[in-house]
Design a protein around this motif. Sequence first.
Motif, short mmCIF file in Angstrom:
data_model
loop_
_atom_site.label_atom_id
_atom_site.label_comp_id
_atom_site.label_asym_id
_atom_site.label_seq_id
_atom_site.Cartn_x
_atom_site.Cartn_y
_atom_site.Cartn_z
N ALA A 294 11.77 13.98 -13.62
CA ALA A 294 10.36 14.02 -13.84
C ALA A 294 10.22 13.43 -14.83
O ALA A 294 9.67 12.65 -15.16
N GLN A 295 10.94 13.80 -15.91
CA GLN A 295 11.11 13.19 -17.76
C GLN A 295 11.94 11.77 -17.48
O GLN A 295 11.23 11.00 -18.02
N GLN A 296 12.89 11.35 -16.67
CA GLN A 296 13.74 10.24 -16.49
C GLN A 296 11.96 9.32 -16.18
O GLN A 296 12.03 8.03 -16.68
N ILE A 297 11.64 10.17 -15.09
CA ILE A 297 10.93 8.62 -14.33
C ILE A 297 9.56 8.90 -15.26
O ILE A 297 9.28 7.13 -15.18
N ARG A 298 9.40 9.24 -16.73
CA ARG A 298 7.67 9.37 -17.46
C ARG A 298 8.40 8.48 -17.95
O ARG A 298 7.72 7.87 -18.44
N GLU A 299 9.65 8.32 -18.56
CA GLU A 299 10.65 7.85 -19.64
C GLU A 299 10.50 6.16 -19.33
O GLU A 299 10.52 4.83 -20.10
N ASP A 300 10.89 6.38 -17.48
CA ASP A 300 10.84 4.72 -17.71
C ASP A 300 10.15 4.18 -16.96
O ASP A 300 9.18 3.29 -16.87
N SER A 301 8.89 4.90 -17.16
CA SER A 301 7.40 5.20 -16.27
C SER A 301 7.46 4.10 -14.84
O SER A 301 7.45 2.95 -15.02
N GLY A 302 8.49 5.28 -14.47
CA GLY A 302 9.25 4.59 -12.72
C GLY A 302 7.96 3.86 -11.69
O GLY A 302 7.04 4.10 -11.60
N THR A 303 8.09 2.85 -11.83
CA THR A 303 7.10 2.42 -10.29
C THR A 303 8.16 1.11 -9.94
O THR A 303 9.07 0.65 -10.29
N GLY A 304 7.86 0.89 -8.56
CA GLY A 304 8.29 -0.10 -7.85
C GLY A 304 10.24 0.71 -6.70
O GLY A 304 10.06 1.70 -7.58
N GLU A 305 10.62 -0.40 -7.76
CA GLU A 305 12.28 0.28 -6.56
C GLU A 305 12.69 0.60 -7.74
O GLU A 305 13.97 2.03 -7.36
N ARG A 306 12.59 1.03 -8.69
CA ARG A 306 13.56 1.92 -9.26
C ARG A 306 12.98 2.95 -9.70
O ARG A 306 13.57 3.84 -10.18
N LEU A 307 11.72 2.83 -9.39
CA LEU A 307 11.25 4.52 -8.51
C LEU A 307 11.88 5.16 -7.07
O LEU A 307 12.10 6.50 -7.35
N ILE A 308 12.13 4.13 -6.81
CA ILE A 308 12.81 3.91 -4.96
C ILE A 308 14.44 5.32 -5.27
O ILE A 308 14.42 5.89 -4.52
N GLN B 185 1.15 -1.58 0.29
CA GLN B 185 0.09 0.02 -0.12
C GLN B 185 0.65 1.35 -0.50
O GLN B 185 1.00 2.08 -1.09
N ALA B 186 2.32 1.59 0.86
CA ALA B 186 2.43 2.42 0.43
C ALA B 186 3.76 3.04 -0.90
O ALA B 186 3.40 3.49 -0.92
N LEU B 187 3.92 1.59 -1.19
CA LEU B 187 4.04 1.39 -2.52
C LEU B 187 3.21 2.51 -3.49
O LEU B 187 3.31 3.06 -4.38
N ALA B 188 2.36 1.44 -3.93
CA ALA B 188 1.17 1.98 -4.42
C ALA B 188 0.76 3.44 -4.12
O ALA B 188 0.76 4.76 -5.26
N ASP B 189 0.98 4.06 -2.42
CA ASP B 189 0.47 5.59 -2.31
C ASP B 189 2.28 6.49 -3.07
O ASP B 189 1.77 6.70 -3.71
N LEU B 190 2.87 6.15 -3.10
CA LEU B 190 3.86 6.56 -3.66
C LEU B 190 4.08 6.52 -4.94
O LEU B 190 4.41 7.79 -5.52
N GLU B 191 3.61 5.35 -5.86
CA GLU B 191 3.54 5.74 -7.13
C GLU B 191 2.71 6.46 -8.11
O GLU B 191 2.90 7.16 -8.59
N ASP B 192 1.04 6.82 -6.77
CA ASP B 192 0.38 7.19 -7.54
C ASP B 192 0.94 9.37 -7.17
O ASP B 192 0.46 9.46 -7.45
N LEU B 193 1.75 9.87 -5.91
CA LEU B 193 1.73 10.50 -5.94
C LEU B 193 2.86 10.95 -6.31
O LEU B 193 2.88 12.01 -7.29
N ALA B 194 4.05 9.89 -6.50
CA ALA B 194 4.81 10.47 -8.08
C ALA B 194 4.20 10.60 -9.33
O ALA B 194 4.67 11.85 -9.98
N ARG B 195 3.59 9.87 -9.63
CA ARG B 195 3.04 10.46 -11.29
C ARG B 195 2.43 11.34 -11.14
O ARG B 195 2.19 12.34 -11.96
N ILE B 196 1.40 12.20 -10.18
CA ILE B 196 0.53 13.11 -10.14
C ILE B 196 1.88 13.92 -10.27
O ILE B 196 1.89 14.82 -11.29
#
Length: 175
Positions: free
Chosen positions: A124-138, A53-64
Motif C-alpha cells: 500500500a505504501q509503494q502504491i501511494r508513493e508511485d501514485s499507482g495507476t494503470g499497468e504499474r498498479l496491475i 472502465q474496468a481499469l478506472a474501477d480498479l484504480e478507484d477501489l485500489a485507491r480507497i
Amino acid sequence: MTLYQTIFEVIDMRSFSNLWYWIAVAVVWSSASHWVLGVPFDLVLRARRNGEQALADLEDLARINVNRILYITQVSGIWIIGFNCFFMTMLFTLAIFYDFEFAQAVLLLAFPLSLVALLSVSTAQQIREDSGTGERLIKRLNRHRLYTQIIGMFSIFVTSMWGMYQNLYTGPFGG
C-alpha cells in the motif's frame, strides 16, 4: 457426561485431525490470495483485458483500500503491532512450551497471515508513493498476490507436515 465433556467431544480440539480446520485453512488462503489489498483479483484481470472502465474501477477501489490501510496503520498501527505481538507470543508459548495442539493450529494459521498483513501495508505504501495507476498498479497487485500465494503455499506445507506429525505421534486417542 457434563456439558464441558460434550462440547469437547463434538468440537474436536485435536485440530489437525479435524476436517473443519483444514476447510478453514483452505478458505483462509483462498480468500487471502483472491482479495489483493481488498481488491478482488478478477477485477485486476478484467482491467488488464478490457481496460477503460474496468481499469478506472480498479484504480478507484485500489485507491480507497490503500488509503484505508495506510490510515489505519497511521492511527493505530503501534497498537495493532503490540496486540499482534502479544497474541503471537501467547500462541507460541501455549503451542511450544505447553504442547497445546489448538494453539499450534491457530499459530500456524495466524503467523503467516500477519506476514501477509505486513506485506499489504508495504505494498500500500509503494502504491501511494508511485501514485499507482494503470499497468504499474496491475503489476504491483500481481506481485502482491504472488508473494501472498508463496507465503500461503509454504504455510500450508508446514501446517500439513506438522499436522501429519501430530496425528502420527499422538495417534487416534490423543497419546
